[in-house]
Write an enzyme that holds these catalytic residues in place. Sequence first.
Site, mmCIF file in Angstrom:
data_model
loop_
_atom_site.group_PDB
_atom_site.id
_atom_site.type_symbol
_atom_site.label_atom_id
_atom_site.label_comp_id
_atom_site.label_asym_id
_atom_site.label_seq_id
_atom_site.Cartn_x
_atom_site.Cartn_y
_atom_site.Cartn_z
ATOM 1 N N LYS A 118 0.639 -1.378 0.005
ATOM 2 C CA LYS A 118 -0.018 -0.196 0.142
ATOM 3 C C LYS A 118 0.947 1.332 0.066
ATOM 4 O O LYS A 118 0.407 2.352 -0.356
ATOM 5 C CB LYS A 118 -0.932 0.109 1.178
ATOM 6 N N HIS A 249 -14.122 -2.968 8.761
ATOM 7 C CA HIS A 249 -13.584 -2.310 7.419
ATOM 8 C C HIS A 249 -13.599 -3.525 6.408
ATOM 9 O O HIS A 249 -12.736 -3.659 5.521
ATOM 10 C CB HIS A 249 -12.199 -1.846 7.631
ATOM 11 N N ARG A 306 -4.712 -8.746 -7.664
ATOM 12 C CA ARG A 306 -5.313 -10.035 -7.858
ATOM 13 C C ARG A 306 -6.806 -9.649 -8.215
ATOM 14 O O ARG A 306 -7.223 -8.833 -8.453
ATOM 15 C CB ARG A 306 -5.113 -10.613 -6.429
#
Length: 617
Positions: A118, A249, A306
């Site tokens: 990230k 989340h 992915r």
Amino acid sequence: MPSIHKLLIANRGEIACRIIRTCRAMGIATVAIYSEADANGLHVRQADEAVLIGPPPSAQSYLRGDAIIATARERGCDAIHPGYGFLSENADFAEAVIAAGLIWVGPPPAAMRAMGSKTAGRASAVAAGIPIPPGLEIENLEFKMENSDNAANSSFSILNSQFLSECPLLVKAVAGGGGRGMRLVNSPDELLAAISSAQREALNAFGDGRVFLEKFIVNPHHVEIQVFGDHHGNVVHLFERECSIQRRHQKIIEESPSPLLDADLRGRMGAAAVQLAKSVGYTNAGTMEFLVDADRRFYFLEMNTRLQVEHPVTEMVTGLDLVQLQLRVAMGDALPPSLLALNAPGQAPRGHAIECRICAEDPANQFMPSIGKLTRMVEPAAARVETGMAEGGEVSVHYDSMIAKLIVHGNTRAEAIRKLDIALAGYHIEGITTNIAFLRDVVNHPAFAAGDTTTKFIETHFAEWSGDNGQLTMDNGQLTMDNGQRAMGNEPQIVIPTSPWHAQNRFRIGVAQEARSKRQEPRSKKQEVRTKRSTASTKRSTLNSQLSTSVEAPMPGVIRQVNVAVGDVVKRGATLALMEAMKMELRVNASRDGTVCKINCAVGQVVEKGQVLIELE
């Protein structure tokens, strides 16, 4: 040009079954791997071959890249498909697969390194001129904390950073996805505990405990763009998916198109996603995730390098088989002109698709995971169901709580919502607690119908959901039912003839045999009584635990941390220990004030539900 005749699937459950389905259609033989806990798994039975890879813990089985590659070579495989989760975003594993002379069904390792982390993805987005939320990298914090006598002192530079004035913040795992390794920080004094917790969860889920901080954008829409690239320089986007309905989340409802986006915003976000993918030489399937704020400004969050869990939503509005597309791109095929044409001006998703994740969990008890045997499972007739489980299967403490994905398609969003409600009404699972009733209440809520689906939806509208206050907005008197189906009126339906997802023949991915047909009434009185009794029982259990001096394990799992010693004085709500179960970290809290008089657990110990961990006096 390379070809794939035999494929090893480096995954389990519904995604393994999903890949097997497409391989069968393409004439590709499949090899499944499984842990000891999955010996009777549906993917094991459906694959042409199956190989035991190790014990139940993921680190000793599905994360054993060396053993997986060795198995592929021993079984004469041409390629490895990683699915999602586990090693799917591990660039070192992808590199090792290629070095072993096998085809990697995924993006190049260099692109994975540029976008799979990230923090690296944020840097790539900045270089491409795409806005990101403010953030702070703390990838070396784990080393500092492990080598310091005082964790607070070792984190001095972070705790005194001006960035902390930006609270609320998110601690986020650098690797992986699925909402794991994420913790909300509302004030600086919560930071160290949040970092430590996120690191442990990320390490368990992805084998990588690095984390970073990011400014928390309040009440946004979570919108992602599906991208696809080939080895001939082509990159396209396949429209968006709205993924804002989340708990912990983690997404539980996804849809396309987004009720928020218009043609202009869709075009700008799609162009940004394609630009970013091209900038890192991306090929195969990937997803760019964005947040869109109240002013319709979008911010890049991360890229999942992915296939996504929610890829069926895109398949339903495009008529594509994304797994087949992945395999063809991996074999060197170019994206077909018809696919490239989807990015031409005026193109939009065909109709509307919505997906629900059917999970073994208790929404009335903070979405606590549920484990056990599926003693009965009846699926809806007129919907797409993807599952890795069948009746008699067992939800294990070792893996994710998702049982299945339920997907519907309609001409309009309103029609899709009605179909989804009908499908959920016809979905019955016994033996464990599920979120099916909760999902019905969500899709019937007026705010959901209005498209007011921000990431705070559940917190705003369902914080006090107990299972006995559900609402039905449909007039049952105007509906007819036949084997779980209700009439949809005379509205025309969009059917894509080339797509198996729109076949009306009870087609199911991952289901070994036809579900039993049974007339299903929505939310029967019997079900309501059972729910209310369960709720009352839960309340009695909660009251009893508050009076008890024994602190019990809420579910089976592994003890990861014990925070107290005999003689410690604790207050009600204090976290006495941390458990890990179903890829989640659970806090074991004191239900009353008291003094610790006995500790019955140790770090690394496997415990059962109800086992007494700590005793107070």
